[in-house]
Write a protein that holds these residues in place. Structure first.
Motif, PDB file in Angstrom:
ATOM      1  N   ALA A  65      25.048   8.075  30.448  1.00 51.58           N
ATOM      2  CA  ALA A  65      24.212   8.806  29.482  1.00 51.58           C
ATOM      3  C   ALA A  65      24.315   8.180  28.094  1.00 51.58           C
ATOM      4  O   ALA A  65      23.309   8.089  27.373  1.00 51.58           O
ATOM      5  CB  ALA A  65      24.622  10.279  29.440  1.00 51.58           C
ATOM      6  N   ASP A  66      25.496   7.732  27.723  1.00 53.09           N
ATOM      7  CA  ASP A  66      25.655   7.115  26.399  1.00 53.09           C
ATOM      8  C   ASP A  66      24.846   5.831  26.296  1.00 53.09           C
ATOM      9  O   ASP A  66      24.197   5.569  25.269  1.00 53.09           O
ATOM     10  CB  ASP A  66      27.133   6.825  26.124  1.00 53.09           C
ATOM     11  N   ALA A  67      24.884   5.022  27.351  1.00 58.48           N
ATOM     12  CA  ALA A  67      24.130   3.767  27.338  1.00 58.48           C
ATOM     13  C   ALA A  67      22.633   4.025  27.383  1.00 58.48           C
ATOM     14  O   ALA A  67      21.843   3.306  26.758  1.00 58.48           O
ATOM     15  CB  ALA A  67      24.552   2.888  28.513  1.00 58.48           C
ATOM     16  N   VAL A  68      22.209   5.051  28.112  1.00 57.95           N
ATOM     17  CA  VAL A  68      20.786   5.407  28.166  1.00 57.95           C
ATOM     18  C   VAL A  68      20.308   5.854  26.787  1.00 57.95           C
ATOM     19  O   VAL A  68      19.223   5.463  26.319  1.00 57.95           O
ATOM     20  CB  VAL A  68      20.545   6.501  29.218  1.00 57.95           C
ATOM     21  N   ARG A  69      21.107   6.678  26.123  1.00 56.46           N
ATOM     22  CA  ARG A  69      20.744   7.141  24.774  1.00 56.46           C
ATOM     23  C   ARG A  69      20.665   5.958  23.798  1.00 56.46           C
ATOM     24  O   ARG A  69      19.714   5.850  23.006  1.00 56.46           O
ATOM     25  CB  ARG A  69      21.771   8.164  24.291  1.00 56.46           C
ATOM     26  N   ALA A  70      21.627   5.068  23.871  1.00 56.94           N
ATOM     27  CA  ALA A  70      21.624   3.907  22.983  1.00 56.94           C
ATOM     28  C   ALA A  70      20.444   2.984  23.282  1.00 56.94           C
ATOM     29  O   ALA A  70      19.841   2.418  22.360  1.00 56.94           O
ATOM     30  CB  ALA A  70      22.946   3.144  23.121  1.00 56.94           C
ATOM     31  N   THR A  71      20.100   2.848  24.548  1.00 57.88           N
ATOM     32  CA  THR A  71      18.961   2.010  24.919  1.00 57.88           C
ATOM     33  C   THR A  71      17.665   2.603  24.406  1.00 57.88           C
ATOM     34  O   THR A  71      16.799   1.889  23.872  1.00 57.88           O
ATOM     35  CB  THR A  71      18.905   1.828  26.440  1.00 57.88           C
ATOM     36  N   ALA A  72      17.489   3.908  24.558  1.00 59.84           N
ATOM     37  CA  ALA A  72      16.270   4.554  24.061  1.00 59.84           C
ATOM     38  C   ALA A  72      16.118   4.357  22.558  1.00 59.84           C
ATOM     39  O   ALA A  72      15.015   4.081  22.054  1.00 59.84           O
ATOM     40  CB  ALA A  72      16.282   6.037  24.409  1.00 59.84           C
ATOM     41  N   ASP A  73      17.232   4.465  21.838  1.00 57.37           N
ATOM     42  CA  ASP A  73      17.188   4.276  20.390  1.00 57.37           C
ATOM     43  C   ASP A  73      16.869   2.826  20.023  1.00 57.37           C
ATOM     44  O   ASP A  73      16.086   2.555  19.110  1.00 57.37           O
ATOM     45  CB  ASP A  73      18.520   4.679  19.763  1.00 57.37           C
ATOM     46  N   ALA A  74      17.485   1.896  20.767  1.00 57.80           N
ATOM     47  CA  ALA A  74      17.340   0.486  20.420  1.00 57.80           C
ATOM     48  C   ALA A  74      16.011  -0.107  20.877  1.00 57.80           C
ATOM     49  O   ALA A  74      15.515  -1.057  20.263  1.00 57.80           O
ATOM     50  CB  ALA A  74      18.488  -0.321  21.039  1.00 57.80           C
ATOM     51  N   ALA A  75      15.424   0.430  21.933  1.00 56.43           N
ATOM     52  CA  ALA A  75      14.241  -0.188  22.532  1.00 56.43           C
ATOM     53  C   ALA A  75      12.926   0.309  21.969  1.00 56.43           C
ATOM     54  O   ALA A  75      11.889  -0.345  22.148  1.00 56.43           O
ATOM     55  CB  ALA A  75      14.254   0.038  24.052  1.00 56.43           C
ATOM     56  N   ASP A  76      12.915   1.445  21.271  1.00 55.97           N
ATOM     57  CA  ASP A  76      11.642   2.032  20.853  1.00 55.97           C
ATOM     58  C   ASP A  76      10.876   1.120  19.893  1.00 55.97           C
ATOM     59  O   ASP A  76       9.710   0.797  20.113  1.00 55.97           O
ATOM     60  CB  ASP A  76      11.876   3.407  20.217  1.00 55.97           C
ATOM     61  N   ALA A  77      11.517   0.683  18.821  1.00 55.63           N
ATOM     62  CA  ALA A  77      10.823  -0.176  17.850  1.00 55.63           C
ATOM     63  C   ALA A  77      10.408  -1.508  18.474  1.00 55.63           C
ATOM     64  O   ALA A  77       9.260  -1.949  18.281  1.00 55.63           O
ATOM     65  CB  ALA A  77      11.697  -0.403  16.623  1.00 55.63           C
ATOM     66  N   PRO A  78      11.267  -2.184  19.271  1.00 55.80           N
ATOM     67  CA  PRO A  78      10.818  -3.411  19.932  1.00 55.80           C
ATOM     68  C   PRO A  78       9.646  -3.197  20.887  1.00 55.80           C
ATOM     69  O   PRO A  78       8.781  -4.071  21.008  1.00 55.80           O
ATOM     70  CB  PRO A  78      12.061  -3.886  20.681  1.00 55.80           C
ATOM     71  N   CYS A  79       9.590  -2.039  21.547  1.00 54.99           N
ATOM     72  CA  CYS A  79       8.448  -1.756  22.426  1.00 54.99           C
ATOM     73  C   CYS A  79       7.170  -1.542  21.609  1.00 54.99           C
ATOM     74  O   CYS A  79       6.085  -1.976  22.018  1.00 54.99           O
ATOM     75  CB  CYS A  79       8.737  -0.533  23.294  1.00 54.99           C
ATOM     76  N   ARG A  80       7.295  -0.881  20.465  1.00 55.75           N
ATOM     77  CA  ARG A  80       6.135  -0.696  19.595  1.00 55.75           C
ATOM     78  C   ARG A  80       5.644  -2.057  19.089  1.00 55.75           C
ATOM     79  O   ARG A  80       4.437  -2.335  19.094  1.00 55.75           O
ATOM     80  CB  ARG A  80       6.488   0.214  18.421  1.00 55.75           C
ATOM     81  N   GLU A  81       6.582  -2.907  18.685  1.00 53.62           N
ATOM     82  CA  GLU A  81       6.217  -4.238  18.204  1.00 53.62           C
ATOM     83  C   GLU A  81       5.609  -5.080  19.327  1.00 53.62           C
ATOM     84  O   GLU A  81       4.644  -5.833  19.108  1.00 53.62           O
ATOM     85  CB  GLU A  81       7.459  -4.931  17.643  1.00 53.62           C
ATOM     86  N   LEU A  82       6.164  -4.959  20.535  1.00 50.76           N
ATOM     87  CA  LEU A  82       5.633  -5.712  21.664  1.00 50.76           C
ATOM     88  C   LEU A  82       4.215  -5.275  21.992  1.00 50.76           C
ATOM     89  O   LEU A  82       3.338  -6.114  22.264  1.00 50.76           O
ATOM     90  CB  LEU A  82       6.545  -5.527  22.884  1.00 50.76           C
ATOM     91  N   ALA A  83       3.959  -3.980  21.969  1.00 48.52           N
ATOM     92  CA  ALA A  83       2.605  -3.487  22.237  1.00 48.52           C
ATOM     93  C   ALA A  83       1.620  -4.071  21.225  1.00 48.52           C
ATOM     94  O   ALA A  83       0.488  -4.450  21.583  1.00 48.52           O
ATOM     95  CB  ALA A  83       2.583  -1.967  22.190  1.00 48.52           C
ATOM     96  N   ALA A  84       2.042  -4.177  19.972  1.00 51.32           N
ATOM     97  CA  ALA A  84       1.173  -4.763  18.952  1.00 51.32           C
ATOM     98  C   ALA A  84       0.928  -6.243  19.228  1.00 51.32           C
ATOM     99  O   ALA A  84      -0.209  -6.732  19.114  1.00 51.32           O
ATOM    100  CB  ALA A  84       1.793  -4.573  17.569  1.00 51.32           C
TER     101      ALA A  84
END
Length: 364
Positions: free
Chosen positions: A197-216
Motif C-alpha cells: 500500500a505504501d508503494a502504491v500510494r507513492a507511485t500514484a503521487d509520483a506518476a500523476d504529473a508525468p502521466c499528464r505531461e505524457l498525455a500532452a
C-alpha cells in the motif's frame, strides 16, 4: 455518466483499498480453499475476460512460484472451447479459478457450470458476495469495494489482482510449498502484500504529473499517436494488457499490448519509425531484456516511454519520457504498483482529447 474525474479519484484510492481489503480477503481465501484438495492438485487455470483476464496474467507468476504448480491464464471463451480438453489426467487435479469483478458475466457463469459438471474443482473471485458466479462455482472469494461511481475498472482490477495474489499465497501454504514453510511464512507473505500500500500510494503521487505531461506530448501534433504499443513480459505482460485497455476505454484510442520479444520480432518494423513505445520494466527476470529492448528501440528512433523505477538509469537515461513506479518486496507483487499509471494516463489522454470514457467505437 462516465467521467475522467472518477478515474482519477479511483487511482488515488488504490492504496487505501489494499489496506482495507488484504486482511478480510485473506480470511475469505482461507475459507474458500478449506474444501479444496490442495495437495492433490496438478494445475491451476485462471479464467476471465477483459480486466479479469489481465489480472490473471499479472498474477500467474505468483502461482508458479508460490504453489509449485503449473498455472495458465486463459480467456473465458478459450477455456470454454479448449481448456477442458487437456492436459491428460483427472479433471479433479485442475483448480479452475473464475475471475469477474461483477460476478455476473453470463459467459463465465456458463463456463464454470460446465467445468464443474466435468469434475473440475471451481472457485470464483468476484467483487460482490453472493454473486451468480460464486453460486455457480460453489466457492467464492469476494473482494467487495462497495463502489457507487461508474468507471473503467481501476479499483475493481486491483481488488481482483489482490485476491488472486492472496489465493496464491494460501494455496502455497496448503501445499507446503512456500519458501520457509509453515504458517509464519504465509503470514509474512500476506504482510508483504499489505505493505505494498505504501508503494502504491507513492507511485500514484509520483506518476500523476508525468502521466499528464505524457498525455500532452502524445497529442501535441494536433492528433494523438495511435496505436500505442505497451510492451512487457512476465507479470508486466498482464499489466501491459491492462494499461492498453485503459487507454482504449478512457480515450477511445487504439492501443494494444505485446510481449517484449514479440515486439522486437514484429512491431519494430512498423512505420512511422518514431512511433511511441511504452516499455514496462519492473525489477525481476524480465528487466534485463526490457532495458536492452528499450535501448535498441531508442537507437532505431522510437520514442520510448519507460515505466520503471525512478532510479532505473538503464532506462531513464535514454527514454523519451519516464513514468515512475515504486518497487515492491518481490517480483510477484510488482503488478500492484505497475498498474497504477494506467488509469492516470487513460484519464489524462481523454481530458486532452475532450473525450469521456467508453464514448469511442460508435453506439452500442
Amino acid at each position: 455518466m462516465y467521467a475522467t474525474g472518477t478515474m482519477l479519484r479511483q487511482s488515488a484510492a488504490l492504496a487505501a483499498d489494499i489496506e482495507g481489503l488484504t486482511g478480510p480477503v485473506a480470511s475469505r481465501v482461507g475459507e474458500a480453499l478449506a474444501a479444496v484438495p490442495g495437495e492433490a492438485l496438478r494445475r491451476v487455470v485462471l479464467v476471465g475476460s477483459g480486466d479479469s483476464h489481465h489480472a490473471g496474467r499479472a498474477a500467474q507468476l505468483a502461482f508458479l512460484r508460490l504453489t509449485g504448480l503449473p498455472c495458465e491464464a486463459l480467456g473465458t471463451q478459450q477455456f470454454l472451447d479448449y481448456g477442458m480438453l487437456g492436459p491428460a489426467g483427472p479433471h479433479a487435479a485442475t483448480l479452475v479459478v473464475a475471475v469477474s469483478a461483477s460476478g455476473s458475466s453470463p459467459r463465465l457463469v456458463t463456463t464454470v457450470r460446465r467445468a464443474r459438471a466435468h469434475g473440475f474443482p471451481t472457485l470464483a473471485v468476484t467483487g460482490r458476495a453472493g454473486s451468480a458466479l460464486g453460486e455457480a462455482a460453489g466457492r467464492e472469494v469476494a473482494a467487495a469495494l462497495g463502489l457507487t461511481e461508474r468507471s473503467p475498472g481501476i479499483r475493481t482490477y486491483q481488488a481482483s489482482l489482490l485476491a488472486l495474489l492472496l489465493l496464491a499465497v494460501r494455496l502455497g501454504g496448503v501445499r507446503h510449498a512456500l519458501p520457509g514453510g509453515g504458517p509464519a511464512a504465509e503470514d509474512a507473505l500476506v504482510a508483504e502484500i499489505a505493505a505494498t500500500a505504501d508503494a502504491v500510494r507513492a507511485t500514484a503521487d509520483a506518476a500523476d504529473a508525468p502521466c499528464r505531461e505524457l498525455a500532452a506530448r502524445l497529442t501535441e501534433a494536433g492528433r494523438p499517436w495511435a496505436p500505442l504499443v505497451f510492451a512487457g513480459t512476465g507479470p508486466a505482460g498482464g499489466t501491459a494488457m491492462y494499461a492498453a485497455a485503459k487507454v482504449v476505454e478512457a480515450a477511445g484510442l487504439p492501443a494494444y499490448a505485446q510481449d517484449l520479444e514479440e515486439y522486437w520480432h514484429i512491431e519494430r518494423f512498423a512505420d512511422p519509425a518514431d512511433a511511441p513505445l511504452v516499455v514496462l520494466a519492473p525489477p525481476g527476470l524480465g528487466h534485463p531484456r526490457a532495458a536492452e529492448l528499450a535501448a535498441a528501440a531508442t537507437g532505431r528512433g522510437r520514442r520510448v516511454i519507460a515505466v520503471t523505477g525512478p532510479d532505473d538509469t538503464a532506462l531513464t537515461g535514454t527514454a523519451w519520457h519516464t513514468v515512475p513506479v515504486i518497487g515492491t518486496a518481490r517480483e510477484e507483487w510488482s503488478p500492484l504498483t505497475g498498474h497504477v499509471f494506467a488509469g492516470l494516463l487513460g484519464a489524462r489522454l481523454a481530458d486532452r482529447l475532450d473525450r469521456t470514457p467508453f464514448s469511442g467505437g460508435g453506439p452500442d
